[in-house]
Design an enzyme around this catalytic site. Structure first.
Site, PDB file in Angstrom:
ATOM      1  N   GLU A  37       0.842  -1.202   0.000  1.00 52.72           N
ATOM      2  CA  GLU A  37       0.000   0.000   0.000  1.00 52.72           C
ATOM      3  C   GLU A  37       0.873   1.246   0.000  1.00 52.72           C
ATOM      4  OE1 GLU A  37      -2.871  -0.015   3.140  1.00 52.72           O
ATOM      5  OE2 GLU A  37      -3.764  -1.923   2.551  1.00 52.72           O
ATOM      6  N   HIS A  89      -8.342   1.034   1.696  1.00 53.74           N
ATOM      7  CA  HIS A  89      -8.129   0.965   3.146  1.00 53.74           C
ATOM      8  C   HIS A  89      -9.074   1.916   3.887  1.00 53.74           C
ATOM      9  CE1 HIS A  89      -4.852  -0.397   6.158  1.00 53.74           C
ATOM     10  NE2 HIS A  89      -5.979  -0.214   6.793  1.00 53.74           N
TER      11      HIS A  89
END
Length: 531
Positions: free
Chosen positions: A263, A281
């Site tokens: 990420e 997220h």
């Protein structure tokens, strides 16, 4: 001087105000966490660091954090903090595991609905002016079997919501007792059983060595054909490439992912596959949750910096503000006991055994254990504290055991510490008197009553006349003032000890003169951290 906290990510104004209202100096720089070089440059000025996920607290950052005492993560995940490096430097790492539980659980349920009914694809198609009603045939959740991997705080809420949707719930969690499973209304199963029976699988575990790739290629191949997989927990729990293959083959009917192994996720094997829902997220991304975790981390950090209370720490036992007040003298005693043994022990330590007797046995023993071990480990590294000590002991292969028992003697409570080496066992015991001052009450099985001072001298000898005179004369003639003098012996003419509390360190030449008399088996200067 007031503690100073840096906030290097975006936290709410209300959280900033909490620090200010508690009398803590706060430096709010919400974009600083993105600049690791600048953060490393300034971090040494702060006692506390409050972050979200954007700030990466690396070993390099911590090397410069010379004054840092606590890192507070507003949220659950702490993958962005090098916890081992923080522990070695004695920095407490806190998170806020309860502030966004409901929000994250709700997102998992929403993702389950989305993938069951192909809502994102259907929405995009309709926005494009198409009317593909027959293309988006979904499945009901009612009557389906949900497999929950991890039935803790968030997983437990998901179980509850799923039961409300009339789903059958299987739970795999090594720490879930049968009694707890029964009270939750779920069926406790092993992982392989869950994989073979579940129509939907949702993950709610932290990323650890044990859980990494828990849905590996091998485990994914054990799943029921047509299964749908939801991950709103942590990236790295699922082999994303293997899942992509099973999605393309049709074995897996759909997936919904809020977290990814890398990420920010700009590329991923799951992207652009049919019936795969992806969000960036967002598990904790609600107004309520963001506010809750920000306020919670500000309160936790303030409590620790001002009162010593430890809440939701990942590398230190929790200690409430009330416990901190009551236990303060006992923590200090435990540190002194450990320090004595650490200074007396030259050979490698194999084990540390700690006995708690009477009233102290009812206290927070994890915290007291940390204090004992810290006192011992300071011999090897003076910077050791209650946070770093257990890790230091573990790295040295030292076994730590604890025993607690009801009151067994004249004292309302006491602590006894024994270290084991290849050569010997050495023990010391102490208590806290009603005045709140720690005392040593036994050394090597010999009863004493010794006040603890910053500078002390310990001697062992055969119980013969002249010891007191020799100690007094040698000290006095060399300008060393004795504040307190404690003697003890096992039997007449047997082994005896003396513990002197002196006003200043005993010079090396005075130690040499005492040894030269031939009257002492040991002459050891000691120092204690006495406020």
């Amino acid at each position: 001087m007031a503690p100073k906290v840096l906030i290097s990510d975006k936290l709410s104004a209300a959280a900033v105000q909490i620090f200010k209202d508690r009398g803590i100096e706060v430096d709010f720089q919400p974009d600083l966490g993105k600049d690791k070089d600048k953060l490393a440059e300034v971090i040494g000025d702060y006692d506390g660091l409050a972050i979200r996920s954007a700030t990466k607290v690396t070993e390099k950052i911590l090397e410069n954090a010379t004054n840092l005492k606590v890192i507070g993560r507003a949220g659950i995940g702490t993958d962005n903090i090098d916890k081992d490096a923080a522990s070695k430097r004695g920095v407490i790492v806190m998170n806020t595991p309860f502030g966004n539980m409901i929000t994250t659980a709700e997102h998992a349920i929403a993702m389950m609905f989305a993938v069951a009914r192909q809502i994102p694809e259907a929405s995009a198609s309709t926005h494009a002016g198409k009317w593909e009603k027959s293309k988006f045939m979904g499945v009901e959740l009612t009557g389906k079997t949900l497999g929950v991997i991890g039935a803790g705080n968030i997983g437990g809420i998901v179980c509850d919501r799923a039961r409300g949707l009339r789903m059958k719930v299987l739970a795999y969690d090594p720490y879930l007792s049968q009694e707890k499973a029964d009270s939750m209304g779920v069926t406790k199963v092993e992982l392989d059983d869950l994989l073979g029976r579940a129509d939907f699988i949702t993950l709610h575990v932290p990323l650890t060595d044990q859980t990494r790739n828990i849905l590996s290629k091998e485990n994914l191949s054990k799943t029921k054909k047509g299964v749908r997989v939801i991950n709103c927990a942590r990236g790295g729990l699922v082999d994303e490439a293997a899942l992509a293959e099973l999605l393309q083959s049709g074995h897996v009917a759909g997936a919904a992912f809020d977290v990814f192994a890398e990420e920010p996720a700009t590329e991923n094997p799951l992207f652009n596959l049919p019936n795969v829902v992806c969000t960036p997220h967002l598990g904790a991304a609600t107004t309520e949750a963001q506010e809750n975790v920000a306020l919670q981390v500000a309160e936790q950090m303030s409590d620790y910096l001002l009162t010593g209370a430890v809440t939701n720490a990942l590398n230190m036992p929790s200690v409430t503000a009330e416990e901190a007040k009551i236990m303060g003298p006992w923590i200090k005693l435990s540190d002194h006991l450990g320090s004595f043994i650490g200074q007396m022990t030259d050979e490698p330590i194999k084990a540390i055994n700690i006995l708690y007797d009477g009233s102290v046995a009812e206290m927070n023993l994890e915290a007291l254990n940390c204090a004992v071990v810290a006192g011992i480990m300071k011999r090897f590294n003076p910077e050791t504290n209650m946070v770093s000590a257990p890790l230091t002991a573990r790295e040295r292969g030292i076994r730590i055991s604890t025993t607690n028992q009801a009151q067994s003697g004249a004292f309302e409570g006491y602590v006894k510490v024994t270290v084991v080496t290849d050569a010997r066992e050495r023990s010391i015991a102490g208590t806290v008197f009603s005045d709140g001052k720690p005392r040593f009450i036994q050394i090597k099985g010999i009863n004493i009553d010794a006040e603890i001072g910053r500078h002390m001298l310990y001697t062992t000898n055969e119980d013969v006349p002249g010891i007191i005179g020799t100690l007094g004369n040698t000290m006095g003639s060399n300008g060393v003032n004795i504040a307190n003098f404690t003697l003890g012996r096992k039997t007449a003419k047997g082994e005896a000890i003396a513990l002197l509390y002196v006003d200043a360190p005993v010079p090396d030449d005075v130690i040499g003169k005492l040894k030269a008399t031939g009257m002492f088996q040991q002459v050891r200067p000691l120092q204690f951290d006495v406020a």
